[in-house]
Design an enzyme around this catalytic site. Sequence first.
Site, PDB file in Angstrom:
ATOM      1  N   HIS A 118      41.742  40.873  37.834  1.00  0.00           N
ATOM      2  CA  HIS A 118      41.999  42.286  38.067  1.00  0.00           C
ATOM      3  C   HIS A 118      42.810  42.853  36.913  1.00  0.00           C
ATOM      4  O   HIS A 118      43.493  42.116  36.199  1.00  0.00           O
ATOM      5  CB  HIS A 118      42.744  42.501  39.395  1.00  0.00           C
ATOM      6  CG  HIS A 118      44.026  41.747  39.505  1.00  0.00           C
ATOM      7  ND1 HIS A 118      44.078  40.374  39.749  1.00  0.00           N
ATOM      8  CD2 HIS A 118      45.326  42.143  39.389  1.00  0.00           C
ATOM      9  CE1 HIS A 118      45.331  39.981  39.786  1.00  0.00           C
ATOM     10  NE2 HIS A 118      46.116  41.026  39.559  1.00  0.00           N
ATOM     11  N   ASP A 133      47.389  50.578  43.760  1.00  0.00           N
ATOM     12  CA  ASP A 133      48.193  49.393  44.048  1.00  0.00           C
ATOM     13  C   ASP A 133      49.097  49.674  45.235  1.00  0.00           C
ATOM     14  O   ASP A 133      49.526  50.818  45.464  1.00  0.00           O
ATOM     15  CB  ASP A 133      49.035  49.026  42.823  1.00  0.00           C
ATOM     16  CG  ASP A 133      49.784  47.722  43.010  1.00  0.00           C
ATOM     17  OD1 ASP A 133      50.935  47.779  43.499  1.00  0.00           O
ATOM     18  OD2 ASP A 133      49.247  46.661  42.680  1.00  0.00           O
ATOM     19  N   PRO A 177      48.833  35.641  37.232  1.00  0.00           N
ATOM     20  CA  PRO A 177      48.625  36.756  38.153  1.00  0.00           C
ATOM     21  C   PRO A 177      49.190  36.451  39.538  1.00  0.00           C
ATOM     22  O   PRO A 177      49.421  35.286  39.880  1.00  0.00           O
ATOM     23  CB  PRO A 177      47.101  36.871  38.206  1.00  0.00           C
ATOM     24  CG  PRO A 177      46.632  35.469  37.978  1.00  0.00           C
ATOM     25  CD  PRO A 177      47.609  34.874  37.001  1.00  0.00           C
TER      26      PRO A 177
END
Length: 322
Positions: A256, A185, A250
Amino acid sequence: MSLESQGIQSKKPKLNLNLHENIKDLSEFKLGSVLQNSTNRKVVCLRGSFQSKEGEAVVILEKTAFSVDDLTSDSKFFCEKNQLEKIFHNDVYGDYKYFPIQELNSIKATIIHPATEKHIAKYSSQTFYIIEETPDIYFEIVLPHITDQKFDLQWVYNILEHKSESDRILVEDTDPNNGFVMVPDLKWNGEIDTLYFLAIIKKINIKSIRDLTSDHLPLLKNIRDKGIAAIKNKYGLESSDLRIYFHYQPSFYHLHVHFTYLRHEAPGILTERAHLLTTVINNIELLSDYYQRSTIPFVVRENDKWFDKFVEKGIVKRRNGI
Protein backbone atom coordinates in the site's frame (compact mmCIF):
# COMPACT_ATOMS: atom_id res chain seq x y z
CA MET A 1 -12.50 -11.49 -8.95
CA SER A 2 -13.17 -12.24 -5.30
CA LEU A 3 -10.47 -13.42 -2.94
CA GLU A 4 -12.40 -16.64 -2.37
CA SER A 5 -12.34 -17.40 -6.09
CA GLN A 6 -8.56 -16.98 -6.01
CA GLY A 7 -8.33 -19.60 -3.28
CA ILE A 8 -7.66 -17.10 -0.49
CA GLN A 9 -9.60 -17.96 2.64
CA SER A 10 -9.46 -16.03 5.89
CA LYS A 11 -8.71 -18.25 8.87
CA LYS A 12 -9.81 -15.56 11.30
CA PRO A 13 -13.31 -15.60 12.75
CA LYS A 14 -15.48 -12.61 11.96
CA LEU A 15 -15.05 -9.77 14.38
CA ASN A 16 -17.79 -8.90 16.81
CA LEU A 17 -19.16 -5.69 15.32
CA ASN A 18 -21.84 -5.12 17.96
CA LEU A 19 -19.69 -2.62 19.84
CA HIS A 20 -19.06 -0.49 16.78
CA GLU A 21 -22.67 -0.66 15.65
CA ASN A 22 -24.18 0.58 18.90
CA ILE A 23 -21.61 2.57 20.85
CA LYS A 24 -22.61 6.16 21.70
CA ASP A 25 -20.12 7.13 24.39
CA LEU A 26 -17.27 5.76 26.50
CA SER A 27 -19.24 5.33 29.73
CA GLU A 28 -18.80 1.53 29.62
CA PHE A 29 -15.06 1.70 28.95
CA LYS A 30 -13.06 0.55 31.98
CA LEU A 31 -9.48 1.78 31.88
CA GLY A 32 -6.82 -0.83 32.55
CA SER A 33 -3.62 1.07 31.80
CA VAL A 34 -2.14 3.90 29.76
CA LEU A 35 -0.14 2.32 26.95
CA GLN A 36 1.36 5.53 25.60
CA ASN A 37 1.04 9.28 26.14
CA SER A 38 2.56 11.35 23.32
CA THR A 39 2.81 14.95 24.50
CA ASN A 40 4.22 15.94 21.11
CA ARG A 41 1.40 14.49 19.01
CA LYS A 42 -1.26 15.09 21.71
CA VAL A 43 -2.27 11.42 21.55
CA VAL A 44 -2.98 8.99 24.37
CA CYS A 45 -3.41 5.22 23.87
CA LEU A 46 -5.44 3.38 26.50
CA ARG A 47 -5.90 -0.33 27.28
CA GLY A 48 -9.08 -1.55 28.88
CA SER A 49 -12.39 -3.28 28.27
CA PHE A 50 -16.06 -2.56 27.76
CA GLN A 51 -18.73 -3.78 30.15
CA SER A 52 -20.82 -6.63 28.72
CA LYS A 53 -18.36 -7.09 25.84
CA GLU A 54 -15.80 -9.88 25.60
CA GLY A 55 -12.18 -9.14 24.89
CA GLU A 56 -9.83 -6.27 25.51
CA ALA A 57 -9.98 -2.90 23.79
CA VAL A 58 -7.57 -0.19 22.77
CA VAL A 59 -8.92 3.37 22.77
CA ILE A 60 -6.85 6.10 21.11
CA LEU A 61 -7.72 9.71 21.88
CA GLU A 62 -6.16 12.45 19.77
CA LYS A 63 -6.65 16.19 19.97
CA THR A 64 -7.59 17.32 16.49
CA ALA A 65 -5.64 19.85 14.48
CA PHE A 66 -6.94 23.33 13.73
CA SER A 67 -8.60 23.81 10.36
CA VAL A 68 -7.63 26.97 8.49
CA ASP A 69 -11.16 27.11 7.03
CA ASP A 70 -12.51 27.63 10.57
CA LEU A 71 -10.16 30.51 11.31
CA THR A 72 -11.96 33.47 9.71
CA SER A 73 -12.88 36.91 10.99
CA ASP A 74 -16.37 35.69 11.98
CA SER A 75 -15.16 32.32 13.31
CA LYS A 76 -16.83 30.83 16.36
CA PHE A 77 -13.38 30.75 17.93
CA PHE A 78 -13.81 34.47 18.50
CA CYS A 79 -17.14 34.81 20.26
CA GLU A 80 -18.27 35.47 23.81
CA LYS A 81 -19.49 31.90 24.32
CA ASN A 82 -15.85 30.80 24.64
CA GLN A 83 -14.05 31.40 27.92
CA LEU A 84 -10.55 32.55 28.84
CA GLU A 85 -9.01 31.77 32.20
CA LYS A 86 -5.93 33.82 32.95
CA ILE A 87 -2.96 32.00 34.46
CA PHE A 88 -0.66 35.02 34.66
CA HIS A 89 0.54 38.06 32.73
CA ASN A 90 3.88 39.83 32.60
CA ASP A 91 4.25 43.09 30.69
CA VAL A 92 2.93 42.41 27.16
CA TYR A 93 2.71 38.63 27.65
CA GLY A 94 -0.35 36.83 28.94
CA ASP A 95 -0.81 33.09 29.54
CA TYR A 96 -4.37 31.71 29.47
CA LYS A 97 -6.42 28.55 29.33
CA TYR A 98 -8.95 28.77 26.51
CA PHE A 99 -12.24 26.85 26.68
CA PRO A 100 -13.97 26.91 23.28
CA ILE A 101 -17.55 25.85 22.71
CA GLN A 102 -18.24 22.12 22.34
CA GLU A 103 -18.35 21.98 18.54
CA LEU A 104 -14.82 23.43 18.37
CA ASN A 105 -13.42 21.16 21.05
CA SER A 106 -13.65 17.69 19.52
CA ILE A 107 -11.24 14.84 20.19
CA LYS A 108 -10.74 12.11 17.59
CA ALA A 109 -11.39 8.68 19.09
CA THR A 110 -10.28 5.38 17.57
CA ILE A 111 -11.58 2.18 19.17
CA ILE A 112 -10.07 -1.23 18.45
CA HIS A 113 -12.23 -4.08 19.76
CA PRO A 114 -11.60 -6.87 20.28
CA ALA A 115 -7.93 -5.92 20.53
CA THR A 116 -5.21 -8.55 20.12
CA GLU A 117 -1.81 -8.62 21.79
CA LYS A 118 -0.39 -7.27 18.53
CA HIS A 119 -2.63 -4.22 18.78
CA ILE A 120 -1.65 -3.67 22.40
CA ALA A 121 2.05 -3.97 21.57
CA LYS A 122 1.71 -1.62 18.60
CA TYR A 123 0.26 1.21 20.70
CA SER A 124 2.45 0.70 23.76
CA SER A 125 5.35 2.95 24.69
CA GLN A 126 8.56 1.03 24.16
CA THR A 127 12.24 1.05 23.26
CA PHE A 128 13.22 1.15 19.58
CA TYR A 129 16.28 -0.09 17.69
CA ILE A 130 17.52 0.39 14.12
CA ILE A 131 18.08 -2.80 12.13
CA GLU A 132 20.17 -2.65 8.94
CA GLU A 133 18.31 -5.34 7.04
CA THR A 134 20.52 -7.04 4.45
CA PRO A 135 18.98 -9.48 1.97
CA ASP A 136 20.34 -12.33 4.12
CA ILE A 137 18.66 -10.95 7.26
CA TYR A 138 15.43 -10.55 5.30
CA PHE A 139 15.36 -14.15 4.11
CA GLU A 140 16.67 -15.66 7.36
CA ILE A 141 14.61 -13.71 9.93
CA VAL A 142 12.13 -11.22 8.49
CA LEU A 143 10.40 -13.27 5.79
CA PRO A 144 9.88 -16.34 8.04
CA HIS A 145 8.46 -14.01 10.70
CA ILE A 146 6.01 -12.49 8.21
CA THR A 147 5.00 -15.96 7.00
CA ASP A 148 4.67 -17.52 10.46
CA GLN A 149 2.72 -14.69 12.06
CA LYS A 150 -0.11 -14.80 9.51
CA PHE A 151 -1.03 -11.15 10.07
CA ASP A 152 -4.78 -10.60 9.83
CA LEU A 153 -5.62 -8.86 6.53
CA GLN A 154 -9.36 -9.40 6.61
CA TRP A 155 -10.04 -5.67 6.93
CA VAL A 156 -7.96 -5.12 3.76
CA TYR A 157 -9.91 -7.79 1.88
CA ASN A 158 -13.16 -6.19 3.06
CA ILE A 159 -12.13 -2.92 1.39
CA LEU A 160 -10.97 -4.61 -1.82
CA GLU A 161 -14.23 -6.57 -2.09
CA HIS A 162 -16.44 -3.58 -1.16
CA LYS A 163 -17.67 -5.33 1.98
CA SER A 164 -16.61 -2.33 4.07
CA GLU A 165 -15.80 1.37 3.51
CA SER A 166 -17.08 1.33 -0.07
CA ASP A 167 -18.67 4.74 0.50
CA ARG A 168 -15.24 6.14 1.44
CA ILE A 169 -13.42 5.16 -1.76
CA LEU A 170 -11.80 8.18 -3.44
CA VAL A 171 -10.65 6.38 -6.59
CA GLU A 172 -10.49 2.78 -7.77
CA ASP A 173 -8.84 0.99 -10.67
CA THR A 174 -10.16 -2.56 -11.12
CA ASP A 175 -7.31 -3.81 -13.33
CA PRO A 176 -6.10 -7.11 -11.76
CA ASN A 177 -2.41 -6.29 -12.28
CA ASN A 178 -2.17 -2.51 -11.94
CA GLY A 179 -5.36 -1.76 -10.01
CA PHE A 180 -5.79 -0.30 -6.54
CA VAL A 181 -8.34 1.20 -4.17
CA MET A 182 -7.72 4.51 -2.40
CA VAL A 183 -9.50 5.19 0.90
CA PRO A 184 -8.97 7.59 3.82
CA ASP A 185 -6.54 6.34 6.45
CA LEU A 186 -8.07 5.56 9.83
CA LYS A 187 -5.95 8.33 11.37
CA TRP A 188 -7.42 11.10 9.17
CA ASN A 189 -9.96 13.35 10.89
CA GLY A 190 -11.39 14.69 7.63
CA GLU A 191 -9.72 18.12 7.69
CA ILE A 192 -7.68 18.93 4.58
CA ASP A 193 -4.78 20.12 6.75
CA THR A 194 -4.28 16.53 7.93
CA LEU A 195 -5.21 14.79 4.66
CA TYR A 196 -4.20 11.12 4.68
CA PHE A 197 -5.13 8.42 2.15
CA LEU A 198 -4.03 4.83 1.56
CA ALA A 199 -3.79 3.30 -1.91
CA ILE A 200 -4.15 -0.49 -1.50
CA ILE A 201 -3.18 -2.65 -4.47
CA LYS A 202 -5.53 -5.26 -5.90
CA LYS A 203 -2.87 -7.98 -6.25
CA ILE A 204 -2.49 -10.14 -3.17
CA ASN A 205 1.06 -11.48 -3.56
CA ILE A 206 3.11 -8.31 -2.96
CA LYS A 207 3.91 -7.81 0.70
CA SER A 208 6.27 -4.83 0.75
CA ILE A 209 8.86 -2.89 -1.25
CA ARG A 210 11.16 -5.93 -0.88
CA ASP A 211 9.02 -7.70 -3.51
CA LEU A 212 9.07 -4.89 -6.07
CA THR A 213 10.89 -5.22 -9.41
CA SER A 214 10.68 -3.56 -12.83
CA ASP A 215 7.62 -5.72 -13.54
CA HIS A 216 5.74 -3.53 -11.06
CA LEU A 217 6.63 -0.15 -12.53
CA PRO A 218 3.29 0.17 -14.39
CA LEU A 219 1.48 -0.51 -11.08
CA LEU A 220 3.53 2.06 -9.16
CA LYS A 221 3.16 4.75 -11.82
CA ASN A 222 -0.56 4.07 -12.10
CA ILE A 223 -1.00 4.57 -8.35
CA ARG A 224 1.10 7.75 -8.47
CA ASP A 225 -0.71 9.33 -11.42
CA LYS A 226 -4.30 8.40 -10.59
CA GLY A 227 -3.87 9.03 -6.86
CA ILE A 228 -2.50 12.52 -7.48
CA ALA A 229 -5.24 13.28 -10.02
CA ALA A 230 -8.02 12.14 -7.66
CA ILE A 231 -6.74 14.26 -4.77
CA LYS A 232 -6.32 17.31 -7.02
CA ASN A 233 -9.80 16.88 -8.43
CA LYS A 234 -11.50 16.71 -5.02
CA TYR A 235 -9.22 18.74 -2.74
CA GLY A 236 -7.36 21.04 -5.13
CA LEU A 237 -3.91 19.93 -3.99
CA GLU A 238 -1.06 19.66 -6.50
CA SER A 239 1.46 16.83 -6.60
CA SER A 240 3.99 19.20 -4.99
CA ASP A 241 1.64 19.46 -1.98
CA LEU A 242 1.75 15.72 -1.33
CA ARG A 243 4.09 13.34 0.47
CA ILE A 244 3.67 9.94 -1.24
CA TYR A 245 5.55 7.05 0.33
CA PHE A 246 5.83 3.46 1.50
CA HIS A 247 6.55 2.28 5.03
CA TYR A 248 9.23 -0.29 5.72
CA GLN A 249 8.53 -2.25 7.74
CA PRO A 250 4.85 -1.70 6.94
CA SER A 251 2.15 -2.01 9.58
CA PHE A 252 0.44 -4.68 7.43
CA TYR A 253 1.92 -6.89 4.72
CA HIS A 254 -0.19 -6.11 1.67
CA LEU A 255 1.45 -3.46 -0.50
CA HIS A 256 0.00 0.00 0.00
CA VAL A 257 1.04 3.60 -0.58
CA HIS A 258 0.53 6.53 1.79
CA PHE A 259 -0.67 9.89 0.43
CA THR A 260 -0.45 12.74 2.97
CA TYR A 261 -0.53 16.53 2.86
CA LEU A 262 3.05 17.78 2.90
CA ARG A 263 2.31 20.23 5.73
CA HIS A 264 0.97 17.42 7.91
CA GLU A 265 3.59 15.71 10.09
CA ALA A 266 1.97 12.30 9.93
CA PRO A 267 3.29 9.39 12.02
CA GLY A 268 5.92 7.33 10.23
CA ILE A 269 7.40 10.01 7.94
CA LEU A 270 10.92 9.85 9.40
CA THR A 271 13.80 8.57 7.28
CA GLU A 272 14.13 5.24 9.09
CA ARG A 273 10.68 4.20 7.88
CA ALA A 274 9.39 6.26 4.95
CA HIS A 275 10.47 5.61 1.34
CA LEU A 276 9.17 8.10 -1.23
CA LEU A 277 7.28 6.51 -4.12
CA THR A 278 9.27 8.56 -6.66
CA THR A 279 12.54 7.31 -5.14
CA VAL A 280 11.35 3.69 -5.23
CA ILE A 281 10.37 4.06 -8.90
CA ASN A 282 13.73 5.66 -9.71
CA ASN A 283 15.72 2.96 -7.90
CA ILE A 284 13.91 0.19 -9.77
CA GLU A 285 14.41 1.97 -13.10
CA LEU A 286 18.13 2.05 -12.35
CA LEU A 287 18.26 -1.58 -11.24
CA SER A 288 15.36 -3.97 -11.72
CA ASP A 289 16.07 -6.02 -8.59
CA TYR A 290 17.26 -3.08 -6.47
CA TYR A 291 15.06 -4.01 -3.48
CA GLN A 292 16.16 -7.64 -3.55
CA ARG A 293 19.82 -6.57 -3.36
CA SER A 294 19.79 -3.51 -1.12
CA THR A 295 20.18 -3.08 2.62
CA ILE A 296 17.05 -1.44 4.01
CA PRO A 297 17.01 0.02 7.53
CA PHE A 298 13.94 -0.27 9.72
CA VAL A 299 12.95 0.13 13.35
CA VAL A 300 12.18 -2.81 15.62
CA ARG A 301 10.55 -2.54 19.05
CA GLU A 302 11.97 -4.32 22.05
CA ASN A 303 8.72 -6.08 22.91
CA ASP A 304 8.15 -7.31 19.34
CA LYS A 305 8.23 -11.10 19.25
CA TRP A 306 10.98 -11.17 16.63
CA PHE A 307 13.30 -8.81 18.54
CA ASP A 308 14.86 -11.78 20.38
CA LYS A 309 15.84 -13.32 17.03
CA PHE A 310 17.89 -10.23 16.16
CA VAL A 311 19.54 -10.40 19.59
CA GLU A 312 20.32 -14.12 19.22
CA LYS A 313 22.00 -13.51 15.85
CA GLY A 314 24.09 -10.68 17.27
CA ILE A 315 22.46 -8.12 14.98
CA VAL A 316 21.47 -5.86 17.87
CA LYS A 317 22.15 -5.67 21.62
CA ARG A 318 19.66 -4.81 24.33
CA ARG A 319 20.45 -1.46 25.89
CA ASN A 320 20.33 -2.93 29.40
CA GLY A 321 22.95 -5.46 28.38
CA ILE A 322 20.74 -8.50 29.04
